[in-house]
Design an enzyme around this catalytic site. Structure first.
Site, PDB file in Angstrom:
ATOM      1  N   GLN A   1       0.889  -1.178   0.000  1.00  0.00           N
ATOM      2  CA  GLN A   1       0.000   0.000   0.000  1.00  0.00           C
ATOM      3  C   GLN A   1       0.917   1.215   0.000  1.00  0.00           C
ATOM      4  OE1 GLN A   1      -3.177   1.078  -0.219  1.00  0.00           O
ATOM      5  NE2 GLN A   1      -2.318   3.118   0.132  1.00  0.00           N
TER       6      GLN A   1
ATOM      7  N   PRO B   1      -5.895  -2.056   5.225  1.00  0.00           N
ATOM      8  CA  PRO B   1      -6.247  -0.859   6.017  1.00  0.00           C
ATOM      9  C   PRO B   1      -7.225   0.118   5.359  1.00  0.00           C
ATOM     10  CG  PRO B   1      -4.043  -0.610   5.096  1.00  0.00           C
ATOM     11  CD  PRO B   1      -4.503  -1.999   4.738  1.00  0.00           C
TER      12      PRO B   1
ATOM     13  N   MET C   1      -8.326   0.836  -2.880  1.00  0.00           N
ATOM     14  CA  MET C   1      -7.183   1.604  -3.365  1.00  0.00           C
ATOM     15  C   MET C   1      -7.101   1.410  -4.867  1.00  0.00           C
ATOM     16  SD  MET C   1      -4.608   3.572  -2.773  1.00  0.00           S
ATOM     17  CE  MET C   1      -3.677   4.182  -4.169  1.00  0.00           C
ATOM     18  N   GLU C   2      -7.029   2.530  -5.567  1.00  0.00           N
ATOM     19  CA  GLU C   2      -7.165   2.553  -7.018  1.00  0.00           C
ATOM     20  C   GLU C   2      -5.883   2.202  -7.756  1.00  0.00           C
ATOM     21  OE1 GLU C   2      -7.149   5.063  -4.848  1.00  0.00           O
ATOM     22  OE2 GLU C   2      -6.197   6.858  -5.658  1.00  0.00           O
TER      23      GLU C   2
ATOM     24  N   HIS D   1     -16.188   4.179  -6.827  1.00  0.00           N
ATOM     25  CA  HIS D   1     -15.201   5.185  -6.435  1.00  0.00           C
ATOM     26  C   HIS D   1     -13.820   4.862  -7.020  1.00  0.00           C
ATOM     27  CE1 HIS D   1     -13.397   8.130  -3.578  1.00  0.00           C
ATOM     28  NE2 HIS D   1     -12.365   7.304  -3.654  1.00  0.00           N
ATOM     29  N   GLU D   2     -13.388   3.623  -6.853  1.00  0.00           N
ATOM     30  CA  GLU D   2     -12.047   3.268  -7.350  1.00  0.00           C
ATOM     31  C   GLU D   2     -12.010   3.307  -8.884  1.00  0.00           C
ATOM     32  OE1 GLU D   2     -10.160   3.611  -5.026  1.00  0.00           O
ATOM     33  OE2 GLU D   2     -11.494   3.128  -3.356  1.00  0.00           O
TER      34      GLU D   2
ATOM     35  N   HIS E   1     -11.387   6.773 -10.040  1.00  0.00           N
ATOM     36  CA  HIS E   1      -9.976   7.174  -9.977  1.00  0.00           C
ATOM     37  C   HIS E   1      -9.226   6.864 -11.271  1.00  0.00           C
ATOM     38  CE1 HIS E   1      -9.166   8.786  -6.026  1.00  0.00           C
ATOM     39  NE2 HIS E   1      -9.688   7.748  -5.389  1.00  0.00           N
TER      40      HIS E   1
ATOM     41  N   GLU F   1      -9.415  13.241  -4.733  1.00  0.00           N
ATOM     42  CA  GLU F   1     -10.550  12.608  -4.052  1.00  0.00           C
ATOM     43  C   GLU F   1     -11.873  13.342  -4.264  1.00  0.00           C
ATOM     44  OE1 GLU F   1     -10.422   9.672  -3.114  1.00  0.00           O
ATOM     45  OE2 GLU F   1      -8.263   9.309  -2.873  1.00  0.00           O
TER      46      GLU F   1
ATOM     47  N   ASP G   1      -0.399  11.133   6.132  1.00  0.00           N
ATOM     48  CA  ASP G   1      -1.357  10.233   6.789  1.00  0.00           C
ATOM     49  C   ASP G   1      -2.134  10.953   7.903  1.00  0.00           C
ATOM     50  OD1 ASP G   1      -0.828   8.058   5.177  1.00  0.00           O
ATOM     51  OD2 ASP G   1       0.633   7.159   6.542  1.00  0.00           O
TER      52      ASP G   1
ATOM     53  N   TYR H   1     -12.223  14.738   0.560  1.00  0.00           N
ATOM     54  CA  TYR H   1     -13.270  14.024  -0.179  1.00  0.00           C
ATOM     55  C   TYR H   1     -14.540  14.867  -0.263  1.00  0.00           C
ATOM     56  CZ  TYR H   1     -10.593   9.680   0.443  1.00  0.00           C
ATOM     57  OH  TYR H   1      -9.625   8.712   0.408  1.00  0.00           O
TER      58      TYR H   1
HETATM   59  N1  BES Z   1      -7.052   6.475  -2.643  1.00  0.00           N
HETATM   60  C1  BES Z   1      -7.943   6.198  -1.583  1.00  0.00           C
HETATM   61  C2  BES Z   1      -7.299   5.476  -0.431  1.00  0.00           C
HETATM   62  C3  BES Z   1      -6.119   6.199   0.165  1.00  0.00           C
HETATM   63  C4  BES Z   1      -6.076   7.579   0.306  1.00  0.00           C
HETATM   64  C5  BES Z   1      -5.047   5.466   0.603  1.00  0.00           C
HETATM   65  C6  BES Z   1      -4.957   8.197   0.855  1.00  0.00           C
HETATM   66  C7  BES Z   1      -3.951   6.089   1.148  1.00  0.00           C
HETATM   67  C8  BES Z   1      -3.895   7.456   1.282  1.00  0.00           C
HETATM   68  C9  BES Z   1      -9.153   5.393  -2.060  1.00  0.00           C
HETATM   69  O1  BES Z   1      -9.564   5.725  -3.342  1.00  0.00           O
HETATM   70  C10 BES Z   1     -10.308   5.731  -1.165  1.00  0.00           C
HETATM   71  O2  BES Z   1     -10.650   6.873  -1.093  1.00  0.00           O
HETATM   72  N2  BES Z   1     -10.885   4.749  -0.493  1.00  0.00           N
HETATM   73  C11 BES Z   1     -11.999   4.932   0.406  1.00  0.00           C
HETATM   74  C12 BES Z   1     -13.295   4.534  -0.245  1.00  0.00           C
HETATM   75  C13 BES Z   1     -14.168   5.617  -0.706  1.00  0.00           C
HETATM   76  C14 BES Z   1     -15.512   5.141  -1.197  1.00  0.00           C
HETATM   77  C15 BES Z   1     -14.235   6.896   0.010  1.00  0.00           C
HETATM   78  C16 BES Z   1     -11.778   4.056   1.601  1.00  0.00           C
HETATM   79  O3  BES Z   1     -10.725   3.411   1.678  1.00  0.00           O
HETATM   80  O4  BES Z   1     -12.623   3.998   2.484  1.00  0.00           O
HETATM   81 ZN    ZN Z   2     -10.377   7.699  -3.418  1.00  0.00          ZN
END
Ligand code: BES
Ligand code: ZN
Length: 643
Positions: free
Chosen positions: A177, A306, A310-311, A335-336, A339, A358, A417, A425
């Site tokens: 990841q 976690p 993830m896209e 959502h993915e 991306h 996002e 992070d 978002y």
């Molecule tokens: N790219 C994100 C996950 C991410 C963001 C990983 C920043 C690490 C750092 C992924 O596209 C995402 O937003 N996932 C969401 C789902 C969504 C429907 C809001 C999640 O993991 O919950």
């Molecule tokens: Zn996302």
């Protein structure tokens, strides 16, 4: 050039990239274009071993060194392989082999990084000297450097799972990841979204383990004592999309361009849950340029994954907590998929502009949902999203970090992070929705702008100023654009400066029932109150009860609706948050069970935080006992949360 020149360059701590505050790469002088990884997965020692060939381009004459990001890697040797005249004359080193020689390198130490005031998550940059006489680079030259390295147990991008942590319980498993800045713990690289690269790889796995990457598989050789895979990503991507998964994976076709990979135990359930994949892609292609990547595959990961999703390019990673049985959580797939345009094709140039990834993605996700499930459903999601925005803002207020509630936070010397929340978002989404609905006055017309935006910036990186310029040029004839307070949208802390109207019909019953439960009057309630409600409506009902500050009899709620019996992860999470908030003792074992059977941060972080307020000892001891189960990033974040 003399040795002393090269060593003096190596004594100077690298500067932060002028293009990205989260990277030490000097990509304004020497820029990476391609990585070729040759890696063996050593499950016994839990390390990846091999090398990466990096194709660089010199942007200036005679650069003295090239700096790449690295963290918790062992760099063994670096070599200059050859110079080439064209960046695509790739992987064919024989003719130029005579130029090969060792390069002097230096890995800066963790204490040097700390002394220079940078957080440890920025890693220990690797600097390679380019002053060797045979190198002699001019601006415009391409050259290839080989870095021999190994990962370590501290390489956060990788989680190594014991067989017990998988469904099959027989074989180990690994997955990576990299977003936002963890790619540097998987391979030495210019770990910044400000430049985009292609990559290819050879991956060796022990039998019978299968490898998949965020790229197209070129070939596999499973005829010898090990399995060998070759992958290639020909579309330029940011480093954070490099991804690898290795495990006892089975596969099943779920669409004309989509294969699902996961352990055999969940293959059928997952194929059912994600069967709308092709319909989602087609819906996006109705208003966006055609899907640019060829295949769109999915891997369903083990429970410690976690994130929700993830896209990773060509290969979306998904959490098994999406297996609700009724496709009610498939919006994560939409959502993915979204991306594939916002983020992967057009990438935020730095993490401060993360809302461009996002916010646009959530907007497209909900336009896909509108097409498949109707405008009301999309608005319902938008409304729930807004309540998540409000809780994120409240959380940052509580921990005194209001800076992270800005749509464009300042991330100098920060860990991205820490800045991760619903803000980019949902503030991002609400801003775009405001532009579409209140400024342009027509969602279809705004969708045409999206088409334009993705055409103009295709395969590029973009920042907020460029997005603004593109929008204003496209809508030059729209008077109302003068009303937009860009600066406040981008930089004001806290709630939205202009609200949107997401009124819809799907929430009416839940709103009324919430009112009845919280009005104080003794009402009569029965299971039939929620008869026929969708999982989304049941989740929404819990959401609004949670954001309501009036007293609530949760025991009666539990007895009436048996919320503690649901297995849908969103309902489970919503119920447990509500019950802890109201200090409902019987929920404790349920919470412990849920936060130790899956490691999705969206659930475990808030639950640990709330449990900590309710019963600090239980939160602490549960984490102590299970911290080996969580992914390194989740572990780091929960540790911070429990302080
Ligand atoms: N790219 C994100 C996950 C991410 C963001 C990983 C920043 C690490 C750092 C992924 O596209 C995402 O937003 N996932 C969401 C789902 C969504 C429907 C809001 C999640 O993991 O919950
Ligand atoms: Zn996302």
């Amino acid at each position: 050039m003399s040795e002393s020149t090269s060593s003096s360059a190596h004594n100077i701590f690298p500067i932060i990239s002028p293009l990205d505050k989260q990277s030490f790469a000097n990509n304004h002088q020497v820029v990476a274009h391609h990585y070729y990884m040759d890696l063996t997965t050593d499950f016994k020692n839990k390390i990846l071993v091999g090398y990466v060939d990096v194709t660089f381009e010199a942007l200036i004459d005679r650069p003295s060194h090239v700096v790449v990001d690295a963290r918790n890697l062992v760099i063994k040797q670096t070599k200059f392989l050859y110079k080439k005249h064209h960046k695509h004359s790739e992987d064919n080193i024989n003719e130029q082999q005579h130029q090969e020689h060792e390069l002097a390198f230096r890995v800066f130490s963790k204490s040097e990084v700390a002394q220079n005031g940078y957080p440890s998550v920025y890693g220990e940059p690797l600097s390679m000297s380019l002053t060797h006489e045979a190198v002699d680079l001019e601006a415009g030259n391409f050259f290839v450097v080989r870095i021999f390295y190994e990962t370590t147990h501290e390489s956060e991008a990788i989680q190594w799972l014991e067989p017990e942590q998988t469904l099959g319980k027989v074989h180990p498993y690994l997955f990576t990841q990299c977003q936002a800045i963890h790619a540097r713990s998987l391979l030495p690289c210019q770990d910044t979204p400000s430049n985009k690269i292609t990559y290819s790889s050879t991956i060796r796995t022990p039998k019978p383990l299968v490898a998949a990457m965020s790229a197209i598989k070129q070939w596999e050789d499973v005829s010898t004592h090990i399995n060998i895979y070759h992958f290639k990503q020909n579309v330029t991507i940011p480093s954070y999309l490099i991804a690898l998964v290795v495990g006892a994976l089975e596969s099943k076709e779920i669409g004309p361009r989509s294969t699902l990979y996961c352990e055999a135990e969940v293959l059928e359930a997952a194929a059912y849950e994600f069967s709308e994949t092709e319909a989602f892609i087609k819906a996006a292609e109705e208003f966006l340029p055609p899907y640019a990547w060829g295949r769109y595959d999915i891997v369903l990961l083990p429970s410690s994954y976690p994130f929700g999703g993830m896209e990773n390019s060509n290969l979306t990673f998904l959490t098994p907590t999406l297996l609700a049985g009724d496709r009610s959580l498939a919006n994560v797939v939409a959502h993915e998929i979204a991306h594939s345009w916002s983020g992967n094709l057009i990438t935020n140039s730095t993490w401060e502009d993360f809302w461009l990834n996002e916010g646009f993605t959530v907007f497209i996700e909900r336009r896909i949902l509108a097409r498949l499930s109707g405008e009301e459903y999309a608005k319902f999601h938008a409304q729930m999203g807004y309540s998540h925005l409000v809780s994120s803002i409240n959380h940052y207020k509580e921990i005194n970090e209001l800076q992270y509630t800005k749509m464009i936070p300042l991330l100098e010397k920060c860990d991205p992070d820490d800045a991760f929340s619903s803000v980019p978002y949902e503030k991002g989404f609400n801003f775009l929705y405001y532009l579409a609905d209140q400024i342009v006055g027509s969602i279809p017309r705004f969708e045409k702008f999206l088409y334009h935006y993705f055409t103009v910036f295709c395969q590029k990186t973009v920042n907020s100023a460029e997005m603004k310029k593109c929008f204003l040029e496209y809508f030059a004839d729209v008077e109302k654009t003068k009303e937009i307070d860009w600066d406040s949208w981008f930089n004001v802390e806290g709630d939205l400066i202009v609200k949107n109207n997401f009124e819809n019909t799907l929430n009416v019953a839940a709103n009324a029932l919430c009112e009845k439960w919280t009005s104080g009057a003794e009402g009569t309630f029965a299971k039939s109150d929620i008869e026929g409600w969708s999982s989304t409506q049941l989740t929404y009902f819990l959401d609004i009860l949670l954001s309501n500050d009036k007293p609530l009899n949760v025991q009666k709620l539990d007895e009436t609706y048996e919320y503690s019996k649901y297995t849908n992860s969103e309902i489970r999470f919503g119920w447990q948050m509500l019950a802890i908030k109201h200090k409902y003792e019987p929920v404790k074992p349920q919470v412990v069970a849920f936060i130790t059977m899956q490691g999705r941060m969206k659930y475990v972080r808030p639950l640990y935080r709330e449990l900590f307020k309710f019963d600090a000892e239980l939160a602490r001891s549960t984490f102590q006992q299970y911290k080996g189960f969580y992914h390194g990033i989740a572990r780091k974040m929960i540790e911070k949360d429990l302080q």
